[in-house]
Design an enzyme around this catalytic site. Sequence first.
Site, PDB file in Angstrom:
ATOM      1  N   SER A   1      92.537 -75.511 123.544  1.00 44.37           N
ATOM      2  CA  SER A   1      91.858 -76.929 124.041  1.00 44.37           C
ATOM      3  C   SER A   1      90.852 -77.304 123.085  1.00 44.37           C
ATOM      4  O   SER A   1      90.815 -78.432 122.875  1.00 44.37           O
ATOM      5  CB  SER A   1      91.244 -76.314 125.343  1.00 44.37           C
ATOM      6  OG  SER A   1      92.346 -75.905 126.174  1.00 44.37           O
TER       7      SER A   1
ATOM      8  N   GLU B   1      90.547 -63.168 140.225  1.00 43.92           N
ATOM      9  CA  GLU B   1      91.484 -64.215 140.400  1.00 43.92           C
ATOM     10  C   GLU B   1      92.772 -63.600 140.325  1.00 43.92           C
ATOM     11  O   GLU B   1      93.616 -63.895 141.481  1.00 43.92           O
ATOM     12  CB  GLU B   1      91.287 -65.316 139.201  1.00 43.92           C
ATOM     13  CG  GLU B   1      90.170 -66.075 139.345  1.00 43.92           C
ATOM     14  CD  GLU B   1      90.200 -67.138 138.246  1.00 43.92           C
ATOM     15  OE1 GLU B   1      89.340 -68.294 138.539  1.00 43.92           O
ATOM     16  OE2 GLU B   1      90.650 -67.031 137.382  1.00 43.92           O
TER      17      GLU B   1
ATOM     18  N   ALA C   1      85.205 -57.497 136.695  1.00 41.48           N
ATOM     19  CA  ALA C   1      84.269 -57.910 137.593  1.00 41.48           C
ATOM     20  C   ALA C   1      84.255 -59.390 137.688  1.00 41.48           C
ATOM     21  O   ALA C   1      83.647 -60.005 138.294  1.00 41.48           O
ATOM     22  CB  ALA C   1      82.873 -57.099 137.836  1.00 41.48           C
TER      23      ALA C   1
ATOM     24  N   TYR D   1      85.839 -63.491 136.228  1.00 45.83           N
ATOM     25  CA  TYR D   1      86.858 -64.497 136.490  1.00 45.83           C
ATOM     26  C   TYR D   1      88.259 -64.001 136.637  1.00 45.83           C
ATOM     27  O   TYR D   1      88.733 -63.822 137.739  1.00 45.83           O
ATOM     28  CB  TYR D   1      86.857 -65.811 135.826  1.00 45.83           C
ATOM     29  CG  TYR D   1      85.861 -66.795 135.352  1.00 45.83           C
ATOM     30  CD1 TYR D   1      86.012 -67.790 136.162  1.00 45.83           C
ATOM     31  CD2 TYR D   1      84.505 -66.372 134.864  1.00 45.83           C
ATOM     32  CE1 TYR D   1      84.920 -68.811 136.112  1.00 45.83           C
ATOM     33  CE2 TYR D   1      83.616 -67.221 134.845  1.00 45.83           C
ATOM     34  CZ  TYR D   1      83.859 -68.585 135.513  1.00 45.83           C
ATOM     35  OH  TYR D   1      82.754 -69.516 135.288  1.00 45.83           O
ATOM     36  N   ILE D   2      88.577 -63.389 135.674  1.00 45.76           N
ATOM     37  CA  ILE D   2      90.126 -63.136 135.516  1.00 45.76           C
ATOM     38  C   ILE D   2      90.236 -61.871 136.507  1.00 45.76           C
ATOM     39  O   ILE D   2      91.402 -61.944 137.225  1.00 45.76           O
ATOM     40  CB  ILE D   2      90.312 -62.313 133.998  1.00 45.76           C
ATOM     41  CG1 ILE D   2      90.385 -63.551 132.729  1.00 45.76           C
ATOM     42  CG2 ILE D   2      91.905 -61.736 134.014  1.00 45.76           C
ATOM     43  CD1 ILE D   2      90.250 -63.130 131.504  1.00 45.76           C
TER      44      ILE D   2
ATOM     45  N   THR E   1      94.737 -70.015 125.096  1.00 52.40           N
ATOM     46  CA  THR E   1      94.677 -69.364 126.191  1.00 52.40           C
ATOM     47  C   THR E   1      94.947 -70.081 127.373  1.00 52.40           C
ATOM     48  O   THR E   1      95.695 -69.554 128.424  1.00 52.40           O
ATOM     49  CB  THR E   1      93.269 -68.691 126.242  1.00 52.40           C
ATOM     50  OG1 THR E   1      93.156 -67.632 125.017  1.00 52.40           O
ATOM     51  CG2 THR E   1      93.141 -67.537 127.336  1.00 52.40           C
ATOM     52  N   CYS E   2      94.161 -71.206 127.775  1.00 51.27           N
ATOM     53  CA  CYS E   2      94.345 -71.733 128.877  1.00 51.27           C
ATOM     54  C   CYS E   2      95.818 -72.349 129.321  1.00 51.27           C
ATOM     55  O   CYS E   2      95.938 -71.998 130.404  1.00 51.27           O
ATOM     56  CB  CYS E   2      93.452 -73.034 128.906  1.00 51.27           C
ATOM     57  SG  CYS E   2      93.555 -74.190 130.314  1.00 51.27           S
TER      58      CYS E   2
ATOM     59  N   LEU F   1      84.810 -71.416 128.865  1.00 51.43           N
ATOM     60  CA  LEU F   1      85.434 -72.321 130.153  1.00 51.43           C
ATOM     61  C   LEU F   1      86.164 -73.433 129.112  1.00 51.43           C
ATOM     62  O   LEU F   1      85.463 -74.090 128.210  1.00 51.43           O
ATOM     63  CB  LEU F   1      84.489 -73.034 130.935  1.00 51.43           C
ATOM     64  CG  LEU F   1      83.478 -72.029 131.575  1.00 51.43           C
ATOM     65  CD1 LEU F   1      82.587 -72.723 132.419  1.00 51.43           C
ATOM     66  CD2 LEU F   1      84.421 -71.389 132.676  1.00 51.43           C
ATOM     67  N   THR F   2      87.331 -73.921 129.477  1.00 52.17           N
ATOM     68  CA  THR F   2      88.013 -74.689 128.867  1.00 52.17           C
ATOM     69  C   THR F   2      87.485 -76.207 128.639  1.00 52.17           C
ATOM     70  O   THR F   2      87.246 -76.597 127.591  1.00 52.17           O
ATOM     71  CB  THR F   2      89.466 -75.018 129.552  1.00 52.17           C
ATOM     72  OG1 THR F   2      90.168 -73.725 129.365  1.00 52.17           O
ATOM     73  CG2 THR F   2      90.505 -76.099 128.798  1.00 52.17           C
TER      74      THR F   2
ATOM     75  N   ALA G   1      95.407 -68.317 109.453  1.00 54.35           N
ATOM     76  CA  ALA G   1      94.346 -69.014 108.558  1.00 54.35           C
ATOM     77  C   ALA G   1      93.302 -67.989 108.026  1.00 54.35           C
ATOM     78  O   ALA G   1      93.071 -66.976 108.855  1.00 54.35           O
ATOM     79  CB  ALA G   1      93.626 -70.034 109.443  1.00 54.35           C
TER      80      ALA G   1
ATOM     81  N   HIS H   1      82.264 -86.479 158.314  1.00 57.15           N
ATOM     82  CA  HIS H   1      82.771 -85.284 159.495  1.00 57.15           C
ATOM     83  C   HIS H   1      84.018 -85.570 159.924  1.00 57.15           C
ATOM     84  O   HIS H   1      84.617 -86.877 159.881  1.00 57.15           O
ATOM     85  CB  HIS H   1      81.598 -85.543 160.580  1.00 57.15           C
ATOM     86  CG  HIS H   1      81.814 -84.712 161.712  1.00 57.15           C
ATOM     87  ND1 HIS H   1      81.335 -83.496 161.614  1.00 57.15           N
ATOM     88  CD2 HIS H   1      82.511 -84.709 162.989  1.00 57.15           C
ATOM     89  CE1 HIS H   1      81.685 -82.835 162.688  1.00 57.15           C
ATOM     90  NE2 HIS H   1      82.371 -83.742 163.505  1.00 57.15           N
TER      91      HIS H   1
ATOM     92  N   VAL I   1      84.427 -73.150 138.491  1.00 54.51           N
ATOM     93  CA  VAL I   1      84.844 -72.761 139.845  1.00 54.51           C
ATOM     94  C   VAL I   1      85.633 -71.353 139.650  1.00 54.51           C
ATOM     95  O   VAL I   1      86.091 -71.123 138.400  1.00 54.51           O
ATOM     96  CB  VAL I   1      85.864 -73.841 140.336  1.00 54.51           C
ATOM     97  CG1 VAL I   1      86.890 -72.986 141.023  1.00 54.51           C
ATOM     98  CG2 VAL I   1      85.367 -74.860 140.749  1.00 54.51           C
TER      99      VAL I   1
END
Length: 450
Positions: free
Chosen positions: A14, A180, A174, A176-177, A41-42, A308-309, A114, A435, A340
Amino acid sequence: MQTEFDFLVLGGGSGGIAAARRAASYGARVALIERQRLGGTCVNVGCVPKKVMWNAAQLQEAMIEAQAYGFRLQQPWLDFSALKQSRDAYVARLNEIYRSNLLKDGIEIVEASARFVAPGVVEAGQRQLRAPHILIAVGAKPERPELKGAELGESSDDFFTWTELPKSLMVVGAGYIAVELAGALQALGVKVTLLTRGEFPLRHFDAMLGAELAAEYRRKGMQLEGSFTPLRLWRDGGELRLESNSGKVYGAEKLLWAIGRRPNTSGLGLETIGLQCDPKGGIAVDAFQNAQSAGVYAVGDVTNGPALTPVAIAAGRRLADRLFGGQSDARLEYDLIPTVVFSDPPIGAVGLSEQEALAKYGAATVYESRFINMYYALQSEKPVTRMKLICCGDEQRVVGLQVIGRGADEMTQGFAVALRMGARKVDFDRTIAIHPTAAEEFVTMRNARS
């Protein structure tokens, strides 16, 4: 074949793609070097296919929850092979879209590994490419612990190759990955055990979020074990066995290591340009993404910034603006970055945690709300939504916002704009609530503590 460029980008993820395309839009001659699938990765083994799995888990739960609204549905059954086929086809389409866009922008794609061979010179396959500006955006790979039998476990990258789901799974980690994948797979019928080093998952977030997520995962039937350190892993018939340093043994059909990621800097020849990495392979950069070697820059997971992407994309674009767009002060501001976690339920956060606010300002006023989302009004099971606003200073500026619960993923973006603009608690109070929604709680909070 061209060997001289204005900008060389090492890595087609990214951040690298964003920087390459922005530089090309200014007329720079750009080559992008990537030996694997475009998107990094993303797109291939991260946020995109993971979000597909999260969506599937949400649909699974919605079909069960629909019964409280009077729908009479047969027991839902997941055809995982069909899901995987559709998910993989979607990712493949994205790979081709990235390729098409790069070529349309006049960027040369070099499919090779590379390696720096001299300052300003990169070897890619049988070619030597030169440029005064070289960006390292090669991303990171999953780590595995150094313990006996660790090779029997799999990584999050491996997960996306699975052709069927196991009946049981241990997830060690523990972040994100870990949370999730654990949440999605538990919702899809896998018996999950989540093993974390700290007492709760997500220890780098506000403490409320990790504690509430742990409680919700236990309510959903997941086994959680905190203060866990793995000692050894072995196979016992059809199951894997994992022993902790306390002597307790856990078992499951499969095990996922989700203990972090290590920058892909090994083999880049950074020593030839005098560039030193930290012990994990990360590249130190300044506020303008400059590495320690002149004309060399880094963005994304290869640095020590937020993995983060959108951060990698923004940093890459700002760098190109500065190098080729005449914007000498262009750089990414790393404060107030919203994020998030697509756990079950999702988590949203922007700004400081309560702990961070106290450390930075010495005092804070904290507003909290705990309620049942109206979506669950007819359900017998009633998951809790929790929110927190953290305010500091004489103006009571909102310096942190945290939420866990249904809709947290979508509502966080708008509130991030408010914090970026310097919103105060009084600005939240003056905003009319919509509301009935969950988001209205953020503008009606009155329960304060200091």
